[in-house]
Enzyme design. Structure first.
Site, mmCIF file in Angstrom:
data_model
loop_
_atom_site.group_PDB
_atom_site.id
_atom_site.type_symbol
_atom_site.label_atom_id
_atom_site.label_comp_id
_atom_site.label_asym_id
_atom_site.label_seq_id
_atom_site.Cartn_x
_atom_site.Cartn_y
_atom_site.Cartn_z
ATOM 1 N N THR A 196 0.860 -1.185 0.000
ATOM 2 C CA THR A 196 0.000 0.000 0.000
ATOM 3 C C THR A 196 0.898 1.237 0.000
ATOM 4 O OG1 THR A 196 -0.222 -0.230 2.410
ATOM 5 C CG2 THR A 196 -2.029 -1.075 1.049
ATOM 6 N N LYS A 249 4.024 -6.414 4.581
ATOM 7 C CA LYS A 249 3.758 -5.061 4.104
ATOM 8 C C LYS A 249 3.526 -4.184 5.319
ATOM 9 C CE LYS A 249 0.308 -3.109 4.051
ATOM 10 N NZ LYS A 249 -0.408 -2.212 5.051
ATOM 11 N N THR A 258 -1.383 -2.234 11.507
ATOM 12 C CA THR A 258 -1.867 -2.713 10.210
ATOM 13 C C THR A 258 -0.811 -3.474 9.425
ATOM 14 O OG1 THR A 258 -1.298 -0.616 9.135
ATOM 15 C CG2 THR A 258 -3.513 -0.820 10.046
#
Length: 204
Positions: free
Chosen positions: A149, A175, A186
């Site tokens: 992302t 990630k 996250t």
């Protein structure tokens, strides 16, 4: 870390573009074991979490899994019961493509919060991605890239070890840019190995 990271024996990976991201970059990653594998998971301790966390956290205690499916560009968070149903549909679609039970597929999503997943794009893209599954280094890199992302580079590595019973390989992808705190936040990561481990050993 990039380079010639390679998958352990018995694992395949794929990256694919479903069309979730406005940029047109790849947005679907698959990691698949050719047979039942011991599994363990570490999840955020935040009280509020996305639908994929709810679904995968329910499934990990079985101690076995066949696959992990990850989409980027949409986190499927703050989407209520419909979001949980969508995460389960993602797992079921991949399970159908690789020939396993839906309960043996773990789900992750990352990206925009509070927006329903574009399920027609995913349901069309998952079988196409499954058709790309392969065990070569490029396929692992493609999958790691599809998870990204805000990352500026794909993050992946592998390590070969010689143990008393022979050689084994550990490979990992993740990630997240400064996304580990607080409470796992996250960050998403997948670690695979062809070492013969029990579910309990996977958590050590």
């Amino acid at each position: 870390m990039t380079g010639q990271a390679t998958l352990p024996r018995g694992f395949r990976a794929a990256g694919h573009t479903c069309g979730i991201k406005v940029s047109g970059k790849s947005d679907l990653a698959l990691f698949v074991a050719d047979g039942p594998s011991s599994a363990a998971g570490v999840f955020t301790t935040n009280r509020v979490c996305g639908a994929p966390v709810v679904v995968s956290r329910r499934r990990v205690p079985s101690g076995s899994a066949r696959a992990v499916i990850i989409n980027s560009g949409n986190s499927n968070a703050a989407t209520g019961d419909p979001g949980i149903a969508d995460a389960e549909r993602m797992a079921a679609e991949l399970a159908s493509a690789i020939g396993c039970r839906p309960e043996d597929v773990l789900v992750c999503s990352t990206g925009v919060i509070g927006v329903p997943l574009p399920m027609p794009l995913l349901l069309s893209g998952i079988p196409q991605a499954a058709g790309k599954l392969a065990s070569d280094a490029q396929s692992l890199l493609d999958a790691a890239t599809a998870m990204m992302t805000t990352d500026t580079v794909p993050k992946l590595t592998s390590l070969d070890l010689t143990l008393s019973g022979g050689g084994v390989r550990i490979a990992g992808v993740c990630k997240g840019a400064a996304m580990i705190a607080p409470n796992m936040a996250t960050m998403l990561g997948v670690v695979m190995t062809d070492a013969l481990l029990t579910p309990a050993q996977c958590t050590e």
